[in-house]
Design a protein around this motif. Structure first.
Motif, PDB file in Angstrom:
ATOM      1  N   UNK A 252      -0.622  66.112 -33.726  1.00  0.00           N
ATOM      2  CA  UNK A 252       0.002  66.775 -32.583  1.00  0.00           C
ATOM      3  C   UNK A 252      -0.354  68.261 -32.623  1.00  0.00           C
ATOM      4  N   UNK A 253      -1.590  68.565 -32.290  1.00  0.00           N
ATOM      5  CA  UNK A 253      -2.118  69.921 -32.472  1.00  0.00           C
ATOM      6  C   UNK A 253      -2.458  70.565 -31.132  1.00  0.00           C
ATOM      7  N   UNK A 254      -2.055  71.835 -31.018  1.00  0.00           N
ATOM      8  CA  UNK A 254      -2.367  72.625 -29.829  1.00  0.00           C
ATOM      9  C   UNK A 254      -2.963  73.956 -30.248  1.00  0.00           C
TER      10      UNK A 254
ATOM     11  N   UNK B 262       2.985  64.436 -37.650  1.00  0.00           N
ATOM     12  CA  UNK B 262       3.349  64.289 -36.239  1.00  0.00           C
ATOM     13  C   UNK B 262       4.006  65.537 -35.654  1.00  0.00           C
ATOM     14  N   UNK B 263       4.403  66.498 -36.500  1.00  0.00           N
ATOM     15  CA  UNK B 263       5.015  67.730 -35.989  1.00  0.00           C
ATOM     16  C   UNK B 263       4.037  68.442 -35.048  1.00  0.00           C
ATOM     17  N   UNK B 264       4.585  69.122 -34.062  1.00  0.00           N
ATOM     18  CA  UNK B 264       3.753  69.883 -33.129  1.00  0.00           C
ATOM     19  C   UNK B 264       3.309  71.162 -33.833  1.00  0.00           C
ATOM     20  N   UNK B 265       2.008  71.288 -34.066  1.00  0.00           N
ATOM     21  CA  UNK B 265       1.441  72.465 -34.715  1.00  0.00           C
ATOM     22  C   UNK B 265       0.636  73.225 -33.676  1.00  0.00           C
TER      23      UNK B 265
ATOM     24  N   UNK C 280      -4.294  72.582 -25.099  1.00  0.00           N
ATOM     25  CA  UNK C 280      -4.141  74.020 -24.925  1.00  0.00           C
ATOM     26  C   UNK C 280      -2.718  74.342 -24.510  1.00  0.00           C
ATOM     27  N   UNK C 281      -2.195  75.424 -25.048  1.00  0.00           N
ATOM     28  CA  UNK C 281      -0.866  75.911 -24.687  1.00  0.00           C
ATOM     29  C   UNK C 281      -1.060  77.279 -24.049  1.00  0.00           C
ATOM     30  N   UNK C 282      -0.464  77.494 -22.910  1.00  0.00           N
ATOM     31  CA  UNK C 282      -0.545  78.780 -22.217  1.00  0.00           C
ATOM     32  C   UNK C 282       0.665  79.639 -22.574  1.00  0.00           C
ATOM     33  N   UNK C 283       0.592  80.911 -22.221  1.00  0.00           N
ATOM     34  CA  UNK C 283       1.646  81.864 -22.544  1.00  0.00           C
ATOM     35  C   UNK C 283       3.022  81.363 -22.111  1.00  0.00           C
ATOM     36  N   UNK C 284       3.138  80.926 -20.853  1.00  0.00           N
ATOM     37  CA  UNK C 284       4.439  80.514 -20.321  1.00  0.00           C
ATOM     38  C   UNK C 284       5.034  79.367 -21.148  1.00  0.00           C
TER      39      UNK C 284
ATOM     40  N   UNK D 200       8.430  72.233 -34.308  1.00  0.00           N
ATOM     41  CA  UNK D 200       7.093  72.767 -34.118  1.00  0.00           C
ATOM     42  C   UNK D 200       6.822  73.831 -35.174  1.00  0.00           C
ATOM     43  N   UNK D 201       5.563  74.110 -35.364  1.00  0.00           N
ATOM     44  CA  UNK D 201       5.114  75.141 -36.299  1.00  0.00           C
ATOM     45  C   UNK D 201       4.049  75.953 -35.584  1.00  0.00           C
ATOM     46  N   UNK D 202       4.173  77.268 -35.623  1.00  0.00           N
ATOM     47  CA  UNK D 202       3.134  78.144 -35.080  1.00  0.00           C
ATOM     48  C   UNK D 202       2.390  78.724 -36.276  1.00  0.00           C
TER      49      UNK D 202
END
Length: 139
Positions: free
Chosen positions: A102-104, A75-78, A6-10, A24-26
């Motif tokens: 690497x998923x959030x 492996x990229x942060x998605x 989980x990724x939080x706002x901050x 990273x990719x959003x």
């Protein structure tokens, strides 16, 4: 199977404002009409959940090809997000199934981002389909 983080706002705000060259990719899994109505996170790309779901039973190469994911390594942060969370979780689970590791999940989604004053890019009817699935991300 890898687990979801989980990724939080901050954390997401820090990441998007950082000058660090983290890759990273959003991915915003909302429908294009929602982007037009509510805007989008500035650095996000749009891949609607409906499209991800339609490829859930496809081959690896078809999944990557039809979603135009060739420039994204496993492996990229998605980071997935939607309006409030559930669609992002489902999309993330599909990506895990296809070997992305690497998923959030942005835990609050667009509602949280807006409530905390995160930067929102306006999307108009003229550019909503242009933005649809344009893959831009940090190098």
């Amino acid at each position: 199977m890898e687990s979801l983080k989980l990724v939080k706002f901050e954390d997401l705000k820090k990441l998007t404002e950082s000058c660090k060259p983290e890759k990273y990719v959003i991915i915003d899994v909302r429908n294009p009409g929602e982007l037009e109505k509510h805007g989008k996170l500035e650095q996000s790309i749009n891949i609607p959940l409906k499209e991800i779901k339609s490829l859930e039973e496809s081959s690896q190469s078809e999944f990557v090809g039809k979603l135009n994911l060739q420039k994204i390594s496993k492996e990229d942060h998605i980071i997935f997000h939607c309006r409030s969370g559930p669609r992002a979780i489902f999309a993330a689970l599909v990506f895990l199934k296809f070997g992305f590791t690497n998923i959030s999940i942005y835990s609050g989604g667009m509602l949280d981002w807006k409530a905390y004053g995160g930067k929102i890019q306006k999307v108009t009817s003229e550019n909503v389909f242009f933005l649809y699935r344009i893959h831009t991300y940090q190098n």
